[in-house]
Design a protein around this motif. Structure first.
Motif, mmCIF file in Angstrom:
data_model
loop_
_atom_site.group_PDB
_atom_site.id
_atom_site.type_symbol
_atom_site.label_atom_id
_atom_site.label_comp_id
_atom_site.label_asym_id
_atom_site.label_seq_id
_atom_site.Cartn_x
_atom_site.Cartn_y
_atom_site.Cartn_z
ATOM 1 N N ILE A 1 0.934 -1.081 0.035
ATOM 2 C CA ILE A 1 -0.045 -0.130 0.097
ATOM 3 C C ILE A 1 0.830 1.273 -0.131
ATOM 4 C CG2 ILE A 1 -2.094 -1.017 0.865
ATOM 5 C CD1 ILE A 1 -0.909 -0.373 3.580
ATOM 6 N N HIS A 2 0.452 2.178 -0.720
ATOM 7 C CA HIS A 2 1.135 3.376 -0.764
ATOM 8 C C HIS A 2 0.492 4.761 0.055
ATOM 9 C CE1 HIS A 2 3.420 1.499 -3.746
ATOM 10 N NE2 HIS A 2 2.319 1.154 -4.355
ATOM 11 N N LYS A 3 1.342 5.558 0.528
ATOM 12 C CA LYS A 3 0.897 6.784 1.302
ATOM 13 C C LYS A 3 -0.082 7.691 0.483
ATOM 14 C CE LYS A 3 4.484 6.551 4.689
ATOM 15 N NZ LYS A 3 5.577 7.023 5.445
ATOM 16 N N THR A 4 0.118 7.518 -0.850
ATOM 17 C CA THR A 4 -0.794 8.413 -1.636
ATOM 18 C C THR A 4 -1.904 8.012 -2.001
ATOM 19 O OG1 THR A 4 0.498 7.548 -3.480
ATOM 20 C CG2 THR A 4 1.336 9.706 -2.705
ATOM 21 N N SER A 5 -2.350 6.689 -1.759
ATOM 22 C CA SER A 5 -3.543 6.149 -1.974
ATOM 23 C C SER A 5 -4.475 5.767 -0.889
ATOM 24 C CB SER A 5 -3.548 4.962 -3.101
ATOM 25 O OG SER A 5 -2.665 3.879 -2.523
ATOM 26 N N TYR A 6 -5.737 5.485 -1.056
ATOM 27 C CA TYR A 6 -6.619 5.485 0.063
ATOM 28 C C TYR A 6 -7.057 3.932 0.081
ATOM 29 C CZ TYR A 6 -10.677 6.033 2.996
ATOM 30 O OH TYR A 6 -11.636 5.959 4.015
ATOM 31 N N PHE A 7 -7.266 3.308 1.104
ATOM 32 C CA PHE A 7 -7.587 1.907 1.172
ATOM 33 C C PHE A 7 -8.612 1.442 2.288
ATOM 34 C CE2 PHE A 7 -4.987 -0.208 4.392
ATOM 35 C CZ PHE A 7 -4.058 0.754 4.883
ATOM 36 N N GLU A 8 -9.233 0.394 2.300
ATOM 37 C CA GLU A 8 -10.155 -0.044 3.263
ATOM 38 C C GLU A 8 -9.564 -1.193 3.837
ATOM 39 O OE1 GLU A 8 -14.499 1.608 1.297
ATOM 40 O OE2 GLU A 8 -13.810 -0.530 0.999
ATOM 41 N N LEU A 9 -9.617 -1.017 5.184
ATOM 42 C CA LEU A 9 -8.981 -2.180 6.462
ATOM 43 C C LEU A 9 -10.042 -2.738 6.744
ATOM 44 C CD1 LEU A 9 -6.256 -3.382 7.364
ATOM 45 C CD2 LEU A 9 -6.293 -1.704 9.424
ATOM 46 N N ILE A 10 -10.496 -3.889 6.325
ATOM 47 C CA ILE A 10 -11.938 -4.577 6.908
ATOM 48 C C ILE A 10 -11.445 -5.571 7.710
ATOM 49 C CG2 ILE A 10 -13.917 -5.606 6.201
ATOM 50 C CD1 ILE A 10 -13.298 -4.441 3.440
ATOM 51 N N GLU B 1 2.556 6.777 10.485
ATOM 52 C CA GLU B 1 3.234 7.070 8.891
ATOM 53 C C GLU B 1 2.267 7.476 7.898
ATOM 54 O OE1 GLU B 1 6.334 5.492 8.232
ATOM 55 O OE2 GLU B 1 6.753 5.497 10.314
ATOM 56 N N ASN B 2 1.214 8.037 8.659
ATOM 57 C CA ASN B 2 0.187 8.733 7.455
ATOM 58 C C ASN B 2 -0.206 8.214 6.572
ATOM 59 O OD1 ASN B 2 0.572 11.400 8.982
ATOM 60 N ND2 ASN B 2 2.470 11.823 8.324
ATOM 61 N N TYR B 3 -0.679 7.074 6.824
ATOM 62 C CA TYR B 3 -1.209 6.234 5.489
ATOM 63 C C TYR B 3 -2.835 6.621 5.600
ATOM 64 C CZ TYR B 3 2.398 3.250 4.607
ATOM 65 O OH TYR B 3 3.654 2.658 4.049
ATOM 66 N N HIS B 4 -3.671 6.748 4.365
ATOM 67 C CA HIS B 4 -5.133 6.871 4.421
ATOM 68 C C HIS B 4 -5.645 5.684 4.324
ATOM 69 C CE1 HIS B 4 -3.496 10.978 3.798
ATOM 70 N NE2 HIS B 4 -2.823 10.650 3.148
#
Ligand code: AVI
Length: 326
Positions: free
Chosen positions: A76-85, A105-108
């Motif tokens: 996963i990259h810090k610039t993209s958004y993801f869902e943690l389910i 680490e400022n992940y989205h």
């Protein structure tokens, strides 16, 4: 009569059906999914704190000490958004270790724990509120697959957590169908973190299912007490015993309940009397222990491939990272 009708209307119809079927079969069996009523869930929380029940600490060790490795494997990259389910989040104590690092680490991302128990969701909300007061989470109450199906249309990459070796309470064929169903609700590139207890010596595994305080015994026998409570039965649990076993070669811990004597037990709500011979058993649970070969077997035809594996210091437990490839 009125009381009887009332009892029937209140009882869980599926539970009644499964108890009737399971106790009429040879060998007798009851599903481990029925362990978790209020008393059973409390007992399971106690089990997780027992020194013999190494699974929880081992997986905690992975989340506490290798969160950056987990993140790297998830690609996963810090610039993209993801869902943690998370499926069946429990108290969230392991996941919170990952969340702390993702925050730092400022992940989205959005964290969506799914559970059928509101109590479990409240607990995870409290844990996050205490440890990460600025993080808003999105708890979802309900059936895993129903909610995953609703989430399927979101455009964001997904990471699904299924921890605690919960998969191990399914026979391999059922674990395979579970993963197939899970995979159908994901898109190409999505990931799963699958917690699995590893095959190891009997001296380590068996005490985890036969602790010295007898909590696992109470957990197993609570199934009979639940039948007493919900189906108006008359089990005297002192006339039954908890029988755990572990076959090192097969890698499966099994729990049974064994009748100490010949006895007949009325289950009034089912209009049924169940006969037990002395030493007759009821199969209640399997806890599969894994290695790479078994893991690959349960992933057959699921579209999921292992892309990483992280183990605790003692190599008792593994979190496999799976990716949906097709
Ligand atoms: C929930 N599950 C992974 C536990 C296990 O280890 O199979 C349930 C359990 N049964 C006895 N002790 C704990």
């Amino acid at each position: 009569m009125a009381i009887h009708r009332n009892t029937i209307s209140k009882m869980n119809k599926q539970f009644a059906k499964d108890v009737k079927l399971g106790l009429s079969e040879t060998p007798k069996n009851l599903s481990s999914k029925y362990f978790y009523d209020e008393k059973g869930s409390t007992l399971f929380s106690e089990i997780m704190k027992l020194p013999e029940y190494y699974l929880t600490n081992a997986e905690f060790d992975i989340f506490k000490n290798q969160p950056l490795d987990i993140i790297q494997l998830l690609e996963i990259h810090k610039t993209s958004y993801f869902e943690l389910i998370e499926l069946g989040a429990g108290d969230g104590s392991k996941t919170i270790e990952l969340l702390k690092v993702l925050e730092h680490e400022n992940y989205h991302y959005q964290y969506l724990p799914i559970d059928i128990s509101q109590k479990a969701l409240d607990q995870i909300e409290n844990t996050v509120a205490q440890q990460l007061p600025n993080k808003k989470i999105t708890p979802k109450k309900g059936d895993y697959f129903q909610i995953l199906n609703e989430l399927k249309n979101s455009p964001f990459p997904k990471v699904v957590l299924f921890l605690g070796s919960n998969i191990g309470n399914m026979e391999d064929a059922l674990a395979n169908s579970f993963l197939k169903k899970l995979s159908k609700n994901l898109s190409k590139g999505d990931k799963i973190i699958l917690g699995t207890d590893l095959k190891k010596e009997k001296d380590i595994v068996l005490p985890a299912y036969n602790d010295s305080k007898g909590i696992t015994r109470d957990f197993n026998l609570n199934l009979l007490e639940r039948i007493n409570r919900e189906l108006d039965a008359n089990f005297d649990i002192n006339q039954f015993e908890h029988v755990p076993e572990y076959d090192e070669l097969e890698g499966i811990a099994k729990s049974r309940i064994r009748s100490k004597i010949d006895q007949k037990i009325p289950i009034n709500s089912l209009n049924l009397t169940v006969s037990f011979k002395e030493k007759e058993t009821i199969h209640t649970e399997i806890s599969r222990k894994y290695d790479d070969v078994i893991l690959e077997k349960i992933c057959t035809n699921t579209g999921l491939k292992t892309i990483g594996k992280l183990m605790d210091k003692r190599e008792y437990f593994a979190d496999y990272i799976l990716e949906k490839k097709s």
